[in-house]
Write a protein that holds these residues in place. Structure first.
Motif, PDB file in Angstrom:
ATOM      1  N   VAL A 193      13.774  16.194 -67.149  1.00  0.00           N
ATOM      2  CA  VAL A 193      13.670  14.837 -66.603  1.00  0.00           C
ATOM      3  C   VAL A 193      13.527  14.879 -65.086  1.00  0.00           C
ATOM      4  N   LYS A 194      14.341  15.696 -64.440  1.00  0.00           N
ATOM      5  CA  LYS A 194      14.285  15.801 -62.982  1.00  0.00           C
ATOM      6  C   LYS A 194      12.953  16.398 -62.530  1.00  0.00           C
ATOM      7  N   ALA A 195      12.460  17.419 -63.230  1.00  0.00           N
ATOM      8  CA  ALA A 195      11.181  18.033 -62.881  1.00  0.00           C
ATOM      9  C   ALA A 195      10.044  17.020 -63.037  1.00  0.00           C
ATOM     10  N   ARG A 196      10.087  16.209 -64.081  1.00  0.00           N
ATOM     11  CA  ARG A 196       9.052  15.188 -64.267  1.00  0.00           C
ATOM     12  C   ARG A 196       9.102  14.128 -63.173  1.00  0.00           C
ATOM     13  N   GLN A 197      10.296  13.794 -62.703  1.00  0.00           N
ATOM     14  CA  GLN A 197      10.408  12.842 -61.591  1.00  0.00           C
ATOM     15  C   GLN A 197       9.770  13.420 -60.333  1.00  0.00           C
ATOM     16  N   ILE A 198      10.030  14.679 -60.069  1.00  0.00           N
ATOM     17  CA  ILE A 198       9.467  15.324 -58.885  1.00  0.00           C
ATOM     18  C   ILE A 198       7.947  15.397 -58.996  1.00  0.00           C
ATOM     19  N   ILE A 199       7.440  15.780 -60.173  1.00  0.00           N
ATOM     20  CA  ILE A 199       5.995  15.879 -60.378  1.00  0.00           C
ATOM     21  C   ILE A 199       5.330  14.521 -60.198  1.00  0.00           C
ATOM     22  N   ALA A 200       5.947  13.481 -60.748  1.00  0.00           N
ATOM     23  CA  ALA A 200       5.384  12.131 -60.616  1.00  0.00           C
ATOM     24  C   ALA A 200       5.360  11.701 -59.154  1.00  0.00           C
TER      25      ALA A 200
END
Length: 138
Positions: free
Chosen positions: A70-77
């Motif tokens: 979830v955190k990695a997807r937030q950073i990528i977004a």
């Protein structure tokens, strides 16, 4: 009001005995079974949606824990929408200034490369795997 005697209770086709039109025990059990089937079906749908969400990720995030994903997807977004690595305490490597590391959690780092002013995520590494890259051994 008087109490009914056992001899006036009837035996249902399921084998239970009672006074009503239907066996309340079997009705309750059928409702519980139905609820359990619905919850199992919903869990399967949620798992399928979760598995399908990995196809949209530019980086392979399978095998990581949920909060790291979830955190990695937030950073990528955020990076995709024009954010900078400094918002997430990202740092450039000294030996290759185009490589940038962003801490995802205490134990995981995201490795990115800068192409034409845009950050492209390469992969998410555990801290142990990241140490080899940070020391320029890999």
């Amino acid at each position: 009001m008087g109490r009914r005697s056992r001899k006036h209770s009837k035996q249902f086709s399921c084998g239970h005995r009672g006074f009503g039109k239907a066996c309340h025990r079997c009705v309750r059990d059928n409702d519980l079974v139905r609820q359990k089937l619905v919850s199992v079906y919903q869990q399967r749908l949620a798992k399928q949606e979760w598995e399908q969400s990995f196809a949209d990720d530019p980086v392979d995030l399978r095998g990581l824990t949920e909060h790291v994903i979830v955190k990695a997807r937030q950073i990528i977004a955020n990076l995709h929408n024009g954010g900078t690595h400094r918002q997430f305490k990202g740092k450039r490597f000294h030996f290759d200034r185009t490589l940038i590391t962003i801490p995802v959690t205490y134990d995981y780092r995201m490795l990115c490369r800068e192409y034409n002013g845009k950050l492209v995520p390469l992969r998410v590494l555990s801290h142990e795997a990241y140490n080899g890259i940070a020391r320029n051994k890999n």
